[in-house]
Design an enzyme around this catalytic site. Sequence first.
Site, PDB file in Angstrom:
ATOM      1  N   HIS A  23       0.808  -1.231   0.000  1.00 30.22           N
ATOM      2  CA  HIS A  23       0.000   0.000   0.000  1.00 30.22           C
ATOM      3  C   HIS A  23       0.842   1.284   0.000  1.00 30.22           C
ATOM      4  CE1 HIS A  23       0.344   0.251   4.375  1.00 30.22           C
ATOM      5  NE2 HIS A  23      -0.565  -0.644   4.627  1.00 30.22           N
ATOM      6  N   HIS A  77      -5.505  -8.371  14.753  1.00 30.07           N
ATOM      7  CA  HIS A  77      -6.154  -7.205  14.162  1.00 30.07           C
ATOM      8  C   HIS A  77      -6.656  -7.516  12.772  1.00 30.07           C
ATOM      9  CE1 HIS A  77      -2.749  -6.031  11.632  1.00 30.07           C
ATOM     10  NE2 HIS A  77      -3.334  -4.908  11.267  1.00 30.07           N
ATOM     11  N   GLU A  79      -6.607  -6.625   9.375  1.00 28.59           N
ATOM     12  CA  GLU A  79      -6.133  -6.018   8.133  1.00 28.59           C
ATOM     13  C   GLU A  79      -5.875  -7.165   7.176  1.00 28.59           C
ATOM     14  OE1 GLU A  79      -2.945  -3.104   8.321  1.00 28.59           O
ATOM     15  OE2 GLU A  79      -3.248  -2.574   6.214  1.00 28.59           O
ATOM     16  N   ASP A  81      -3.770  -8.299   5.204  1.00 27.34           N
ATOM     17  CA  ASP A  81      -2.564  -9.129   5.092  1.00 27.34           C
ATOM     18  C   ASP A  81      -2.513 -10.205   6.180  1.00 27.34           C
ATOM     19  OD1 ASP A  81      -2.300  -6.823   6.688  1.00 27.34           O
ATOM     20  OD2 ASP A  81      -0.132  -6.941   6.682  1.00 27.34           O
ATOM     21  N   HIS A 144      -1.751  -0.644  15.068  1.00 28.41           N
ATOM     22  CA  HIS A 144      -1.957   0.592  14.338  1.00 28.41           C
ATOM     23  C   HIS A 144      -3.363   0.696  13.779  1.00 28.41           C
ATOM     24  CE1 HIS A 144      -1.378  -0.856   9.967  1.00 28.41           C
ATOM     25  NE2 HIS A 144      -1.444  -1.923  10.729  1.00 28.41           N
ATOM     26  N   ASP A 163       1.273  -6.192  14.314  1.00 25.23           N
ATOM     27  CA  ASP A 163       2.183  -5.481  13.408  1.00 25.23           C
ATOM     28  C   ASP A 163       3.346  -4.792  14.134  1.00 25.23           C
ATOM     29  OD1 ASP A 163       1.201  -6.006  10.876  1.00 25.23           O
ATOM     30  OD2 ASP A 163      -0.294  -4.429  10.990  1.00 25.23           O
ATOM     31  N   TYR A 190       9.966   0.438   8.692  1.00 26.22           N
ATOM     32  CA  TYR A 190       8.608   0.001   9.054  1.00 26.22           C
ATOM     33  C   TYR A 190       8.002   0.982  10.059  1.00 26.22           C
ATOM     34  CZ  TYR A 190       4.990  -3.402  10.294  1.00 26.22           C
ATOM     35  OH  TYR A 190       3.798  -4.041  10.509  1.00 26.22           O
ATOM     36  N   HIS A 223       5.159  -9.554  10.855  1.00 30.12           N
ATOM     37  CA  HIS A 223       6.010  -9.432   9.657  1.00 30.12           C
ATOM     38  C   HIS A 223       7.471  -9.544  10.082  1.00 30.12           C
ATOM     39  CE1 HIS A 223       2.713  -7.894   7.160  1.00 30.12           C
ATOM     40  NE2 HIS A 223       2.431  -7.033   8.119  1.00 30.12           N
TER      41      HIS A 223
HETATM   42 FE1  FEO Z   1      -1.824  -3.906   9.809  1.00 32.99          FE
HETATM   43 FE2  FEO Z   1       0.408  -6.161   8.677  1.00 32.99          FE
HETATM   44  O1  FEO Z   1      -1.253  -5.320   8.770  1.00 32.99           O
END
Ligand code: FEO
Length: 394
Positions: A23, A77, A79, A81, A144, A163, A190, A223
């Site tokens: 993104h 969370h 999102e 991904d 986040h 994250d 990041y 991640h």
């Molecule tokens: Fe907030 Fe890695 O997604």
Amino acid sequence: MPVEVANNIYNVGVIDWNIRDFHGYSTDLGSTYNAFLIMDEKITLVDTVKHGFEDQLLRNISAIVDPKKIDRVISNHTEMDHSGGLPRIMHYIGETKPVYCSKMGFKNLSLHYAGKLNLQAVENGQEMSLGSRTLSFLETRMLHWPDSMFTYCKEDELLFSSDAFGQHYAGYEMFDDVVGDAIMPYAKKYFANILLLYAPLILKLVEQVTQMGLKIKTICPDHGIIWRKDPSKIIRAYVDWSNQIPLNKALVIYDTMWHSTEHMAETISDAIAAKGVDVKPIHIRSTHRSDIMTQVLDAKAIVIGSPTLNNGLYPTVSDLLTYMKGLKPKNKIGAAFGSYGWSGEAVKLIQQELAAMNFSLIEPGLRIQYVPDKTGMAACVEFAEKIAAAIQGK
Ligand code: FEO
């Protein structure tokens, strides 16, 4: 390939070697979508993966246990991904099995997947026994996303941090002690691009966790690598980055139409350097916005140059300013310059954006019509000297 991160806890997530744009954030090595399998009396999966990677996740789980034996899933969370793979994973392992999430997670997952999941909201601080282990949940709203939470395993002193503390890094080396300090630029990028705007909340959270006396031996983000050798290193880095105490460093960030603004940028950079200040000229079209933002994180002066195009900013400059403003960098000196042909609005428009970010402005900005001559170059030097003096507190 699953990797054991603690006794009977496995990273069963996947490596996305090919993603290069997350993104709007450049991911030069790719990234990972980590998901964690806890083998206990109640077999538990913490987070899933991006849609399209579900088969790999199921293969990784299958190397440890039949995925249909998973009893429950935790979603830290919502999102795509991490939660994009939820519907297919739950369809495979059993749609009636519970998906635990925060109260906001309940709302957000309901908005994504109305009625398809057996969602169970957990309270902040609630504990959940898996048999030999106890998990607890810590809401981390806006870190986040509004529904973000951490899941903590007290027996293993292990934090599933969603994250937070992550990096867009892809490799077979999955631990801090294997990758070493080479991971820090990825962690910094990041932070600068995902978490910077929430810096005040991060400082409060670290204080809260310290007051709770939470022992953390391992941090498992969603991640990148797992922090098992020295998790305090990334926590300390987050505190430093969140405090946003700048270095005596200037960035001269610009785009140019017919090289006049470029000549100004180079002259300004040279003159700042001549005053003994660390300075870097950055042509916006040679450096990705997310890499510029990483450098903005600890710079003291952000000097932006743009030609005037169609009575406005050059589009790339506008893009960068919009991106930077959203991330809310603090404690900066700002300055604007640019060449123009006849109307020359760009410098004023840059200054408006820098003022909106609460930067301390060097005024007036510097505008030069068409091509800078000797007098124009001298004005650039004078402008640069004011910037250098402000950085040095003179
Ligand atoms: Fe907030 Fe890695 O997604």
